[in-house]
Design a protein around this motif. Sequence first.
Motif, PDB file in Angstrom:
ATOM      1  N   LYS A  72       0.953   4.091  -2.879  1.00  0.00           N
ATOM      2  CA  LYS A  72       0.680   5.495  -2.534  1.00  0.00           C
ATOM      3  C   LYS A  72       1.819   6.406  -2.981  1.00  0.00           C
ATOM      4  O   LYS A  72       1.591   7.507  -3.470  1.00  0.00           O
ATOM      5  CB  LYS A  72       0.474   5.626  -1.027  1.00  0.00           C
ATOM      6  CG  LYS A  72      -0.039   6.980  -0.588  1.00  0.00           C
ATOM      7  CD  LYS A  72      -0.264   7.026   0.903  1.00  0.00           C
ATOM      8  CE  LYS A  72      -1.579   6.364   1.214  1.00  0.00           C
ATOM      9  NZ  LYS A  72      -2.015   6.546   2.604  1.00  0.00           N
ATOM     10  N   GLU A 117      -8.828   2.701  -1.677  1.00  0.00           N
ATOM     11  CA  GLU A 117      -8.677   3.783  -0.703  1.00  0.00           C
ATOM     12  C   GLU A 117      -7.225   4.231  -0.572  1.00  0.00           C
ATOM     13  O   GLU A 117      -6.958   5.358  -0.178  1.00  0.00           O
ATOM     14  CB  GLU A 117      -9.187   3.333   0.670  1.00  0.00           C
ATOM     15  CG  GLU A 117     -10.680   3.176   0.738  1.00  0.00           C
ATOM     16  CD  GLU A 117     -11.149   2.559   2.032  1.00  0.00           C
ATOM     17  OE1 GLU A 117     -10.410   2.633   3.033  1.00  0.00           O
ATOM     18  OE2 GLU A 117     -12.254   1.984   2.038  1.00  0.00           O
ATOM     19  N   THR A 118      -6.288   3.370  -0.926  1.00  0.00           N
ATOM     20  CA  THR A 118      -4.868   3.700  -0.859  1.00  0.00           C
ATOM     21  C   THR A 118      -4.471   4.695  -1.945  1.00  0.00           C
ATOM     22  O   THR A 118      -3.538   5.472  -1.766  1.00  0.00           O
ATOM     23  CB  THR A 118      -4.027   2.414  -1.014  1.00  0.00           C
ATOM     24  OG1 THR A 118      -4.390   1.529   0.033  1.00  0.00           O
ATOM     25  CG2 THR A 118      -2.554   2.701  -0.929  1.00  0.00           C
ATOM     26  N   ARG A 128       0.828  -1.208   0.000  1.00  0.00           N
ATOM     27  CA  ARG A 128       0.000   0.000   0.000  1.00  0.00           C
ATOM     28  C   ARG A 128       0.865   1.262   0.000  1.00  0.00           C
ATOM     29  O   ARG A 128       0.573   2.227  -0.716  1.00  0.00           O
ATOM     30  CB  ARG A 128      -0.943  -0.004   1.205  1.00  0.00           C
ATOM     31  CG  ARG A 128      -2.080  -0.990   1.068  1.00  0.00           C
ATOM     32  CD  ARG A 128      -3.181  -0.776   2.097  1.00  0.00           C
ATOM     33  NE  ARG A 128      -2.704  -0.603   3.452  1.00  0.00           N
ATOM     34  CZ  ARG A 128      -2.513  -1.588   4.326  1.00  0.00           C
ATOM     35  NH1 ARG A 128      -2.750  -2.825   3.972  1.00  0.00           N
ATOM     36  NH2 ARG A 128      -2.086  -1.326   5.543  1.00  0.00           N
ATOM     37  N   ASP A 129       1.943   1.268   0.782  1.00  0.00           N
ATOM     38  CA  ASP A 129       2.842   2.422   0.822  1.00  0.00           C
ATOM     39  C   ASP A 129       3.510   2.648  -0.535  1.00  0.00           C
ATOM     40  O   ASP A 129       3.636   3.788  -0.985  1.00  0.00           O
ATOM     41  CB  ASP A 129       3.913   2.250   1.902  1.00  0.00           C
ATOM     42  CG  ASP A 129       3.368   2.376   3.311  1.00  0.00           C
ATOM     43  OD1 ASP A 129       2.243   2.910   3.469  1.00  0.00           O
ATOM     44  OD2 ASP A 129       4.051   1.927   4.246  1.00  0.00           O
ATOM     45  N   THR A 150      -9.792  -1.605   0.162  1.00  0.00           N
ATOM     46  CA  THR A 150      -8.599  -1.065   0.812  1.00  0.00           C
ATOM     47  C   THR A 150      -7.596  -0.590  -0.227  1.00  0.00           C
ATOM     48  O   THR A 150      -6.966   0.459  -0.066  1.00  0.00           O
ATOM     49  CB  THR A 150      -7.949  -2.136   1.714  1.00  0.00           C
ATOM     50  OG1 THR A 150      -8.914  -2.580   2.662  1.00  0.00           O
ATOM     51  CG2 THR A 150      -6.738  -1.587   2.442  1.00  0.00           C
TER      52      THR A 150
END
Length: 102
Positions: free
Chosen positions: A33, A61-62, A29-30, A58
């Motif tokens: 992003k 949303e990232t 996710r990081d 999820t």
Amino acid sequence: MAIPQLSPEERKAALEKAKAARIKRAEVRDDLKSGKLSLKDVLGMKDDPIVGRMKVSTLIETLPGYGKAKAEKVMKDLQIAESRRLRGLGDRQQAALLERLG
């Protein structure tokens, strides 16, 4: 179905395995992003047993500019169930996600 009784060693090993999985999903996710990974890259990792268990909501949303409300709208528009995980995405759903968000 009864919950299995684990020995302290088995419980500790299971907790470590779960922690490693959460850390790996957080790293993905990081990276998404920050731009190190694209949505296409992450969807390509859906066969990975750890990444494949990440919820699609999820993941959306990232993405920069997407929150809970926008993610829910995208999922509803693309007819993807709230509970769907990456490994459960069909080819059409994956293509629709890439077209809409990629």
